[in-house]
Design an enzyme around this catalytic site. Sequence first.
Site, PDB file in Angstrom:
ATOM      1  N   GLY A  38       0.797  -1.225   0.000  1.00 50.09           N
ATOM      2  CA  GLY A  38       0.000   0.000   0.000  1.00 50.09           C
ATOM      3  C   GLY A  38       0.830   1.276   0.000  1.00 50.09           C
ATOM      4  O   GLY A  38       0.517   2.222  -0.721  1.00 50.09           O
ATOM      5  N   ASN A 128       5.461  -4.546   9.475  1.00 54.22           N
ATOM      6  CA  ASN A 128       5.710  -5.228  10.749  1.00 54.22           C
ATOM      7  C   ASN A 128       6.926  -4.628  11.457  1.00 54.22           C
ATOM      8  O   ASN A 128       7.854  -4.124  10.827  1.00 54.22           O
ATOM      9  CB  ASN A 128       5.889  -6.732  10.522  1.00 54.22           C
ATOM     10  CG  ASN A 128       7.142  -7.047   9.743  1.00 54.22           C
ATOM     11  OD1 ASN A 128       8.224  -7.174  10.304  1.00 54.22           O
ATOM     12  ND2 ASN A 128       7.020  -7.139   8.420  1.00 54.22           N
ATOM     13  N   THR A 131      10.736  -6.038  10.829  1.00 53.84           N
ATOM     14  CA  THR A 131      11.415  -5.501   9.642  1.00 53.84           C
ATOM     15  C   THR A 131      11.758  -4.028   9.841  1.00 53.84           C
ATOM     16  O   THR A 131      12.851  -3.583   9.497  1.00 53.84           O
ATOM     17  CB  THR A 131      10.531  -5.696   8.390  1.00 53.84           C
ATOM     18  OG1 THR A 131      10.225  -7.076   8.259  1.00 53.84           O
ATOM     19  CG2 THR A 131      11.234  -5.214   7.130  1.00 53.84           C
ATOM     20  N   CYS A 186      -3.145  -4.419   8.136  1.00 57.10           N
ATOM     21  CA  CYS A 186      -4.370  -4.169   7.378  1.00 57.10           C
ATOM     22  C   CYS A 186      -5.230  -5.425   7.256  1.00 57.10           C
ATOM     23  O   CYS A 186      -6.443  -5.346   7.133  1.00 57.10           O
ATOM     24  CB  CYS A 186      -4.024  -3.672   5.984  1.00 57.10           C
ATOM     25  SG  CYS A 186      -2.965  -2.241   6.012  1.00 57.10           S
ATOM     26  N   CYS A 243      19.330   5.239  23.588  1.00 60.85           N
ATOM     27  CA  CYS A 243      18.805   4.347  22.539  1.00 60.85           C
ATOM     28  C   CYS A 243      19.808   3.230  22.258  1.00 60.85           C
ATOM     29  O   CYS A 243      20.990   3.492  22.044  1.00 60.85           O
ATOM     30  CB  CYS A 243      18.535   5.150  21.265  1.00 60.85           C
ATOM     31  SG  CYS A 243      18.082   4.128  19.855  1.00 60.85           S
ATOM     32  N   CYS A 246      21.080   3.770  18.234  1.00 67.64           N
ATOM     33  CA  CYS A 246      21.921   4.901  17.806  1.00 67.64           C
ATOM     34  C   CYS A 246      22.718   5.511  18.956  1.00 67.64           C
ATOM     35  O   CYS A 246      23.576   6.357  18.727  1.00 67.64           O
ATOM     36  CB  CYS A 246      21.090   5.971  17.103  1.00 67.64           C
ATOM     37  SG  CYS A 246      20.046   6.944  18.220  1.00 67.64           S
TER      38      CYS A 246
HETATM   39 ZN   LIG Z   1      17.976   5.852  18.283  1.00 67.50          ZN
END
Ligand SMILES: [Zn+2]
Length: 250
Positions: A38, A128, A131, A186, A243, A246
């Site tokens: 989509g 999802n 991924t 969906c 995080c 990163c």
């Molecule tokens: Zn991050």
Amino acid sequence: MNDQQLLRYSRHILLDEIDIEGQEKLLAAHVLIIGAGGLGSPAAFYLASAGVGTITLVDDDTVDLTNLQRQILHTTQRVGLSKAASGKQTLEEINPTIKVVALQERVSGARLDELVRNATVVLDCCDNFATRHAVNRACVANRVPLVSGAAIKFDGQISVFDQRDAQAPCYSCLFPEDQEFEDVNCGTMGVFAPLVGIVGSTQAAEALKLIVGIGQSLAGRLLMLDARTMEWSSIKVKRNAKCVVCGQAH
Ligand SMILES: [Zn+2]
């Protein structure tokens, strides 16, 4: 550019912000699109028509009758065929002068890393979280800008995660990997057909801007649309120093 290309892209070349120089950047660019559904459909349509020189379309799925309500790259005749191959066929009909690579694969690990490393910009058009997080990790590791989109029911979201800027957040700063997010897709929840068109087209716009280097991207902002009221809102997204993706990368 030859005369045919100058004509084909003339309405972009007329824009001061793009001009011949910007169009040449588009022709030299390589966009990786994860998902030919989509969101990937309208995004790929505009990137191909606008002359992005190389587009790699990745999707392990095949075209199903239930996809055709919104996944505009595909046709009734192609039900049962690979979405990546179907998408490639459509894009080549629109613009036979660009290169489209179709990969019917679920990419992860070293394979995903290699694809991301060779891309100018990556579009996350998947459905999802596994991924999404894998794509984010590869984009952070290779400092390749990521244009992320999501759409479910009448709700859409778009953002850019650009790790070339040390202050910019990554996808995981916003949606931490260790947090439990239920995959809503969906198939179970439904989705308003033009919503994926709006979100996917916005992803294409952000990708083109990043490639040409114009305007201001959605990096550090999450743009949200409620298509019931057609109200747009945005929130600031900050980099999370803790995080796990990163945090150590800078
Ligand atoms: Zn991050």
